[in-house]
Design a protein around this motif. Structure first.
Motif, PDB file in Angstrom:
ATOM      1  N   MET A   1      -8.037   3.725  -9.675  1.00  0.00           N
ATOM      2  CA  MET A   1      -7.756   2.964  -8.472  1.00  0.00           C
ATOM      3  C   MET A   1      -6.291   3.174  -8.069  1.00  0.00           C
ATOM      4  O   MET A   1      -5.393   3.157  -8.892  1.00  0.00           O
ATOM      5  CB  MET A   1      -8.035   1.483  -8.739  1.00  0.00           C
ATOM      6  CG  MET A   1      -7.915   0.617  -7.540  1.00  0.00           C
ATOM      7  SD  MET A   1      -8.508  -1.038  -7.965  1.00  0.00           S
ATOM      8  CE  MET A   1      -8.427  -1.772  -6.395  1.00  0.00           C
ATOM      9  N   ALA A   2      -6.067   3.360  -6.779  1.00  0.00           N
ATOM     10  CA  ALA A   2      -4.723   3.629  -6.267  1.00  0.00           C
ATOM     11  C   ALA A   2      -3.853   2.386  -6.320  1.00  0.00           C
ATOM     12  O   ALA A   2      -4.324   1.265  -6.136  1.00  0.00           O
ATOM     13  CB  ALA A   2      -4.813   4.131  -4.829  1.00  0.00           C
ATOM     14  N   GLU A   3      -2.568   2.594  -6.575  1.00  0.00           N
ATOM     15  CA  GLU A   3      -1.618   1.490  -6.535  1.00  0.00           C
ATOM     16  C   GLU A   3      -1.459   1.018  -5.092  1.00  0.00           C
ATOM     17  O   GLU A   3      -1.536   1.808  -4.168  1.00  0.00           O
ATOM     18  CB  GLU A   3      -0.253   1.912  -7.088  1.00  0.00           C
ATOM     19  CG  GLU A   3      -0.241   2.046  -8.587  1.00  0.00           C
ATOM     20  CD  GLU A   3      -0.193   3.495  -9.032  1.00  0.00           C
ATOM     21  OE1 GLU A   3      -0.555   4.373  -8.233  1.00  0.00           O
ATOM     22  OE2 GLU A   3       0.189   3.733 -10.173  1.00  0.00           O
ATOM     23  N   LEU A  22       3.251   7.560   2.187  1.00  0.00           N
ATOM     24  CA  LEU A  22       2.705   6.928   0.977  1.00  0.00           C
ATOM     25  C   LEU A  22       1.202   7.144   0.869  1.00  0.00           C
ATOM     26  O   LEU A  22       0.683   7.444  -0.213  1.00  0.00           O
ATOM     27  CB  LEU A  22       3.022   5.430   0.978  1.00  0.00           C
ATOM     28  CG  LEU A  22       4.491   5.056   0.790  1.00  0.00           C
ATOM     29  CD1 LEU A  22       4.700   3.578   1.107  1.00  0.00           C
ATOM     30  CD2 LEU A  22       4.965   5.385  -0.619  1.00  0.00           C
ATOM     31  N   ARG A  23       0.490   7.009   1.981  1.00  0.00           N
ATOM     32  CA  ARG A  23      -0.964   7.236   1.968  1.00  0.00           C
ATOM     33  C   ARG A  23      -1.280   8.690   1.605  1.00  0.00           C
ATOM     34  O   ARG A  23      -2.226   8.950   0.867  1.00  0.00           O
ATOM     35  CB  ARG A  23      -1.584   6.861   3.312  1.00  0.00           C
ATOM     36  CG  ARG A  23      -1.658   5.371   3.521  1.00  0.00           C
ATOM     37  CD  ARG A  23      -2.456   5.016   4.773  1.00  0.00           C
ATOM     38  NE  ARG A  23      -2.423   3.601   5.033  1.00  0.00           N
ATOM     39  CZ  ARG A  23      -3.177   2.692   4.422  1.00  0.00           C
ATOM     40  NH1 ARG A  23      -4.037   3.075   3.508  1.00  0.00           N
ATOM     41  NH2 ARG A  23      -3.078   1.414   4.732  1.00  0.00           N
ATOM     42  N   TYR A  27      -1.339   6.369  -2.213  1.00  0.00           N
ATOM     43  CA  TYR A  27      -1.129   4.931  -2.345  1.00  0.00           C
ATOM     44  C   TYR A  27      -1.875   4.174  -1.250  1.00  0.00           C
ATOM     45  O   TYR A  27      -2.050   4.673  -0.147  1.00  0.00           O
ATOM     46  CB  TYR A  27       0.370   4.587  -2.243  1.00  0.00           C
ATOM     47  CG  TYR A  27       1.202   5.188  -3.341  1.00  0.00           C
ATOM     48  CD1 TYR A  27       1.194   4.644  -4.622  1.00  0.00           C
ATOM     49  CD2 TYR A  27       1.988   6.313  -3.112  1.00  0.00           C
ATOM     50  CE1 TYR A  27       1.949   5.200  -5.642  1.00  0.00           C
ATOM     51  CE2 TYR A  27       2.755   6.875  -4.123  1.00  0.00           C
ATOM     52  CZ  TYR A  27       2.724   6.318  -5.384  1.00  0.00           C
ATOM     53  OH  TYR A  27       3.469   6.867  -6.394  1.00  0.00           O
ATOM     54  N   GLU A  28      -2.299   2.962  -1.572  1.00  0.00           N
ATOM     55  CA  GLU A  28      -2.807   2.029  -0.569  1.00  0.00           C
ATOM     56  C   GLU A  28      -1.585   1.306  -0.014  1.00  0.00           C
ATOM     57  O   GLU A  28      -0.672   0.965  -0.773  1.00  0.00           O
ATOM     58  CB  GLU A  28      -3.764   1.022  -1.195  1.00  0.00           C
ATOM     59  CG  GLU A  28      -5.029   1.630  -1.754  1.00  0.00           C
ATOM     60  CD  GLU A  28      -5.925   2.202  -0.674  1.00  0.00           C
ATOM     61  OE1 GLU A  28      -5.994   1.616   0.429  1.00  0.00           O
ATOM     62  OE2 GLU A  28      -6.537   3.252  -0.926  1.00  0.00           O
ATOM     63  N   LEU A  49       3.887  -2.992  -5.898  1.00  0.00           N
ATOM     64  CA  LEU A  49       5.281  -2.760  -5.538  1.00  0.00           C
ATOM     65  C   LEU A  49       5.505  -3.230  -4.108  1.00  0.00           C
ATOM     66  O   LEU A  49       4.579  -3.180  -3.294  1.00  0.00           O
ATOM     67  CB  LEU A  49       5.597  -1.266  -5.658  1.00  0.00           C
ATOM     68  CG  LEU A  49       7.030  -0.832  -5.407  1.00  0.00           C
ATOM     69  CD1 LEU A  49       7.446   0.192  -6.456  1.00  0.00           C
ATOM     70  CD2 LEU A  49       7.179  -0.221  -4.029  1.00  0.00           C
ATOM     71  N   VAL A  50       6.738  -3.648  -3.816  1.00  0.00           N
ATOM     72  CA  VAL A  50       7.127  -4.035  -2.453  1.00  0.00           C
ATOM     73  C   VAL A  50       8.277  -3.143  -2.003  1.00  0.00           C
ATOM     74  O   VAL A  50       9.249  -2.962  -2.738  1.00  0.00           O
ATOM     75  CB  VAL A  50       7.568  -5.512  -2.383  1.00  0.00           C
ATOM     76  CG1 VAL A  50       8.058  -5.868  -0.983  1.00  0.00           C
ATOM     77  CG2 VAL A  50       6.438  -6.445  -2.797  1.00  0.00           C
ATOM     78  N   LEU A  51       8.161  -2.597  -0.799  1.00  0.00           N
ATOM     79  CA  LEU A  51       9.262  -1.930  -0.116  1.00  0.00           C
ATOM     80  C   LEU A  51       9.727  -2.910   0.953  1.00  0.00           C
ATOM     81  O   LEU A  51       8.935  -3.336   1.798  1.00  0.00           O
ATOM     82  CB  LEU A  51       8.810  -0.622   0.525  1.00  0.00           C
ATOM     83  CG  LEU A  51       8.494   0.520  -0.425  1.00  0.00           C
ATOM     84  CD1 LEU A  51       7.868   1.690   0.332  1.00  0.00           C
ATOM     85  CD2 LEU A  51       9.745   0.980  -1.156  1.00  0.00           C
TER      86      LEU A  51
END
Length: 123
Positions: A1-3, A22-23, A27-28, A49-51
């Motif tokens: 499963m993607a992060e 990112l996609r 990544y989701e 994670l948060v950007l």
């Protein structure tokens, strides 16, 4: 499963550019365009994670970090044009895990995201 990454950025074009990158890397991504909505999503969702931008409407990035650190430990990488030494030191002391000044290169953002996610996996 993607992060899954939460991107909290009020500049919609910049957010879209980062999201696409990112996609592409697998990544989701969920986006929020103001601090208050970003905080609500971060507290109610399951993010790896948060950007986070600092200069946000509704709730500043600094306030976001302070509130999220009361109960969540996911990595936070700050992306901000507020890139003075005092700004960097302040957000790191508040609980951010990394700081990338704007303008930035997407390769650096990806490398730092990967590094933070590796750290979480190792714990």
């Amino acid at each position: 499963m993607a992060e899954t990454i939460l991107l909290v950025e009020d500049e919609e074009k910049l957010a879209r550019m980062v999201e696409l990158e990112l996609r592409y890397e697998g990544y989701e991504v969920e986006k929020a365009f103001d601090g208050r909505t970003g905080l609500e999503r971060a507290l109610s969702g399951s993010f790896d994670l948060v950007l986070l931008d600092l200069m946000l409407p509704g709730l500043t990035g600094e306030e976001f970090i302070t509130r999220i650190r009361r109960g969540r430990t996911m990595p936070i990488i700050v992306l901000s044009a507020k890139a003075g030494l005092e700004d960097k030191v302040n957000v790191l002391r508040l609980g951010a895990d990394d700081f990338i000044p704007k303008p930035f290169d997407n390769l650096e953002v990806l490398a730092r995201v990967e590094a933070q996610l590796r750290r979480v996996e190792d714990i």
